[in-house]
Scaffold this active site. Structure first.
Site: not given
Length: 231
Positions: A11-13, A16, A57, A59-60, A179, A198
């Protein structure tokens, strides 16, 4: 003993890229380049299975140009993986619903999986057009079909049966989920497989997530007192 199977929500692209005044696509490009870096580091740290969440799914619903870029990046990554297969000794597997992917991309995926199937030093699963609820629905339909066809009896359905019908069949459940970028949820990822994993959350965005950050996550995992069944 350190984790042998790790799952990562990359996550975070976009955030960023925004923090640097760049287009979101620049974040995805940087994030894609980081996959091989972290895969090599994981292998060096004794991790045998690495499962990464690349495209859900859901993200479309993103802008068409962003979705197109993500498709392009997957094909570029697969092409690079084929080229580096012998050097990395890494088996590649794409999990998720491939029915929405182009014929060309599906052909490239099949080629990569065939070429890398002979390697067993590290196993990389890329979850693309993946959603765990969707996976469970597809698994249920396959089991129902096999019961209807007489290939499977309802009395024979066990937890192991369910696992064998999931996209991750043959892959050990993750010992550790990581994550990046600060969110603390699993976002419809590996719901069945993460039952006893964990969890480790870091504020570091995926493009900046380094081998050192991975080492820190594994170190925290090793220092946790894990108890099962209340023992």
């Amino acid at each position: 003993m350190g984790p042998k199977s790790i799952a990562i929500i990359m996550d975070g692209n976009g955030r960023w890229a925004k923090s640097k005044g760049l287009a979101r696509s620049a974040g995805h490009v940087k994030g894609a380049k980081n996959i091989e870096t972290i895969a090599r580091a994981a292998k060096a740290m004794g991790v045998k299975y690495l499962t990464i969440y690349a495209f859900s799914t859901e993200n479309w619903s993103r802008p068409d140009d962003e979705v197109a870029k993500l498709m392009e990046l997957l094909e570029e990554y697969i092409t690079k993986a084929i080229k580096n297969a012998e050097k990395n000794k890494m088996q590649i597997r794409i999990i998720g619903d491939r029915s929405k992917l182009s014929d060309g991309l599906n052909a490239r995926i099949a080629e990569a999986e065939k070429i890398t199937s002979v390697y067993d030093e590290v196993y990389l699963q890329v979850a693309f057009n993946y959603g765990s609820r969707d996976e469970i629905v597809r698994m249920t339909k396959k089991i129902a079909s096999d019961v209807s066809d007489g290939k499977l009896s309802t009395d024979d359905i066990t937890e192991e049966t369910v696992s064998n019908y999931l996209d991750t069949a043959g892959i050990p459940d993750p010992d550790l989920l990581i994550r990046t970028s600060g969110e603390q949820r699993i976002s419809n990822y590996l719901l069945w497989q993460l039952a006893y994993s964990e969890f480790y959350f870091t504020k570091v965005p995926w493009p900046d997530f380094s081998p050192k950050n991975l080492e820190e996550a594994i170190e925290e995992y090793n220092n946790r007192n894990r108890r099962y069944g209340g023992v």
